[in-house]
Design a protein around this motif. Structure first.
Motif, mmCIF file in Angstrom:
data_model
loop_
_atom_site.group_PDB
_atom_site.id
_atom_site.type_symbol
_atom_site.label_atom_id
_atom_site.label_comp_id
_atom_site.label_asym_id
_atom_site.label_seq_id
_atom_site.Cartn_x
_atom_site.Cartn_y
_atom_site.Cartn_z
ATOM 1 N N ALA A 1 0.837 -1.203 0.000
ATOM 2 C CA ALA A 1 0.000 0.000 0.000
ATOM 3 C C ALA A 1 0.867 1.246 0.000
ATOM 4 O O ALA A 1 2.036 1.226 0.397
ATOM 5 N N SER A 2 0.271 2.340 -0.444
ATOM 6 C CA SER A 2 0.956 3.626 -0.441
ATOM 7 C C SER A 2 0.909 4.239 0.958
ATOM 8 O O SER A 2 -0.101 4.109 1.669
ATOM 9 N N PRO A 3 1.971 4.929 1.364
ATOM 10 C CA PRO A 3 1.924 5.629 2.652
ATOM 11 C C PRO A 3 0.850 6.701 2.699
ATOM 12 O O PRO A 3 0.454 7.137 3.794
ATOM 13 N N ALA A 4 0.334 7.121 1.542
ATOM 14 C CA ALA A 4 -0.723 8.132 1.514
ATOM 15 C C ALA A 4 -1.976 7.682 2.263
ATOM 16 O O ALA A 4 -2.762 8.512 2.727
ATOM 17 N N LYS A 5 -2.168 6.378 2.392
ATOM 18 C CA LYS A 5 -3.357 5.855 3.079
ATOM 19 C C LYS A 5 -3.197 5.848 4.592
ATOM 20 O O LYS A 5 -4.165 5.593 5.309
ATOM 21 N N PHE A 6 -1.975 6.119 5.077
ATOM 22 C CA PHE A 6 -1.696 5.946 6.503
ATOM 23 C C PHE A 6 -0.951 7.167 7.055
ATOM 24 O O PHE A 6 0.104 7.057 7.663
ATOM 25 N N GLN A 7 -1.557 8.340 6.841
ATOM 26 C CA GLN A 7 -0.915 9.590 7.219
ATOM 27 C C GLN A 7 -0.631 9.685 8.718
ATOM 28 O O GLN A 7 0.406 10.214 9.130
ATOM 29 N N ALA A 8 -1.541 9.191 9.541
ATOM 30 C CA ALA A 8 -1.337 9.287 10.989
ATOM 31 C C ALA A 8 -0.091 8.522 11.425
ATOM 32 O O ALA A 8 0.669 8.977 12.290
ATOM 33 N N VAL A 9 0.146 7.371 10.813
ATOM 34 C CA VAL A 9 1.331 6.578 11.158
ATOM 35 C C VAL A 9 2.592 7.258 10.620
ATOM 36 O O VAL A 9 3.627 7.291 11.293
ATOM 37 N N VAL A 10 2.507 7.783 9.411
ATOM 38 C CA VAL A 10 3.647 8.500 8.836
ATOM 39 C C VAL A 10 4.049 9.651 9.762
ATOM 40 O O VAL A 10 5.228 9.852 10.073
ATOM 41 N N GLN A 11 3.053 10.393 10.237
ATOM 42 C CA GLN A 11 3.332 11.514 11.142
ATOM 43 C C GLN A 11 3.882 11.028 12.480
ATOM 44 O O GLN A 11 4.779 11.650 13.058
ATOM 45 N N ARG A 12 3.343 9.921 12.971
ATOM 46 C CA ARG A 12 3.828 9.368 14.239
ATOM 47 C C ARG A 12 5.299 8.954 14.135
ATOM 48 O O ARG A 12 6.043 9.007 15.119
ATOM 49 N N ALA A 13 5.717 8.564 12.948
ATOM 50 C CA ALA A 13 7.125 8.217 12.728
ATOM 51 C C ALA A 13 7.989 9.460 12.557
ATOM 52 O O ALA A 13 9.211 9.346 12.397
#
Length: 485
Positions: free
Chosen positions: A417-429
């Motif tokens: 999957a694209s990271p675009a679908k999981f913005q909250a996790v991307v930000q948490r990282a």
């Protein structure tokens, strides 16, 4: 090419029969009665094919030309795989330290499900138009399958689609890909439970053969053989691109690392291995570690609850496609698989005998990654490559950073999957990722869905409400002069 059930009660079905089915009538899953072998000569001849051409070659091994002529198959697959955001449909990111990431997420819903789903829906519509019939699709989703089914089938005259997703357990983008579709043939349900909870009433519906036959009820989950069949292609594509295969000599081994939930991708990889490709398969899971426990100790048992993690699409305690792996592993012994799986479904646990566990561990390696490992992997991959992983892909790539690499064997990591679908996790990282315009536009769209609430008798209540919707859709379509096969 004929198909049979993994539980031994059904055989001799053709591709069309299987395509329009969910689980087999005996509760098993459909598999080809024989798995075709790919010779080194055939593989070397496929090296110049693009991904779309490769899907056609793979599908032609399992779909007789009497059902879909070769010319029609080429058109269907070609149409299905247009509209992806990269020309090749899929692409490989070559990163530092031998990290090769096969990106399968360039379809409309930004997940690998789009590859097989678009093809499968085209196959369905081909038969429905040919026969002037309709079908009703019911899909339980842990996040990505539902949106992919909806986007692939919306507006098609021959299909009605019911999708059930676990409320509060998927990301906003995953949810919006489903609830913003207002087409008349799409019906979305938001359930107060896990994806494993959702599977229970769906199994009951598919077990009602009168309902299945009268409404042409079918599944587009990876229960459906066509989904698995198309997924074979990306393992073969990875092999052709990354194995280092030469013009002569033995075929080199390729290690393929897969983030694993329902085990559809791993089942596809194992089938490809049976077809003759020397793959070393690695299934990486999150805290929902039933596949890891099964391989490492024979403990095929569900935990008391599904653990919510940063990789929600693989928050699954019932990896139903492992049934296909067990069937192949046990020499197509339907009786043994039936006994094993019925015990598992009734008690939510089964202990593999030592000899079976040993066989499984010889063909599949596993590992488990918790949330802190997901975040650590996302940060490290960015620091070394300026490349953002989605949390599910990070579950796989964790293996790259923590398991020594044999330099003689190339590796491939499946990006689901694209990271675009999981913005909250991307930000948490602590990372950022620019959202595509298509994702930003979802916020402006109207929504439509129905709730399935938790109750003391929730499973029966959900089953009744879904049954009522199926019957209502059928009534409307029949009044409009369209019919079910």
């Amino acid at each position: 090419m004929k198909y049979c059930s993994t539980r031994g009660g059904v055989s001799g079905w053709d591709f069309r029969d299987v395509l329009f089915s969910g689980f087999a009538p005996d509760g098993g899953m459909f598999m080809p009665e024989s798995v075709p072998e790919l010779s080194p000569q055939t593989l070397r001849g496929w090296r110049g094919l693009d991904y779309t051409q490769l899907v056609v070659e793979v599908a032609s091994l399992f779909i007789p030309t009497q059902l879909i002529p070769r010319e029609d198959l080429q058109v269907l697959v070609g149409e299905a795989l247009t509209g992806f955001s990269v020309q090749e449909v899929v692409q490989i990111a070559q990163l530092k330290g031998g990290l090769s990431v096969l990106e399968l997420f360039h379809g409309e819903t930004l997940a690998f499900k789009d590859l097989a789903m678009t093809c499968t829906v085209r196959f369905l519509n081909y038969f429905l138009q040919k026969e002037n019939h309709r079908a009703t699709v019911i899909v339980g989703t842990s996040g990505d399958t539902g949106g992919s089914a909806i986007q692939s089938a919306k507006g098609l005259s021959g299909l009605d689609v019911l999708v059930v997703y676990p409320r509060g357990r998927i990301t906003p983008v995953q949810e919006k890909h489903m609830i913003t579709c207002l087409e008349d043939n799409i019906h979305v349900f938001s359930a107060d439970g896990s994806s494993d909870d959702i599977d229970q009433p769906l199994r009951h519906l598919f077990a009602d053969q009168d309902l299945v036959k009268s409404h042409c009820l079918m599944s587009l989950n990876s229960v459906n053989w066509s989904r698995i069949m198309v997924q074979l292609a990306h393992f073969i594509y990875a092999y052709l691109q990354l194995s280092g295969m030469q013009d002569d000599g033995d075929l080199p081994e390729l290690e393929v690392v897969v983030p694993t939930g329902g085990a559809g991708n791993i089942a596809a990889g194992f089938i490809v291995k049976q077809m003759g490709l020397p793959l070393k398969l690695v299934a990486m899971v999150n805290s929902n570690d039933i596949v890891h426990r099964t391989v490492s100790s024979g403990d095929f048992s569900m935990a008391a609850n599904v653990t919510q993690t940063l990789a929600p699409a693989i928050d699954i305690q019932d990896p139903y496609n492992m049934e296909r792996v067990f069937w192949l592993l046990l020499g197509r012994n339907g009786a043994a698989v039936k006994k094993m799986m019925e015990e598992f479904q009734q008690t939510h646990r089964h202990s593999l005998p030592a000899n079976q566990q040993k066989l499984l561990a010889q063909v599949l390696t596993t590992g488990t990654v918790h949330d802190d490992g997901i975040l650590e992997t996302m940060r490290r991959c960015w620091e070394e490559n300026q490349y953002v992983l989605c949390p599910h892909t990070a579950v796989a790539v964790w293996h790259h950073y923590h398991c020594p690499h044999n330099a003689e064997i190339n590796r491939c990591y499946i990006a689901t999957a694209s990271p675009a679908k999981f913005q909250a996790v991307v930000q948490r990282a602590g990372l950022t990722f620019d959202l595509p315009e298509a994702v930003l536009a979802l916020d402006k769209l109207a929504t439509r869905y129905q709730n399935l609430e938790r109750s003391p008798n929730w499973c029966k209540d959900w089953e009744d409400k879904l049954r009522e919707q199926i019957q209502s859709v059928s009534s409307v379509r029949k009044n409009n002069g369209t019919y079910y096969s």
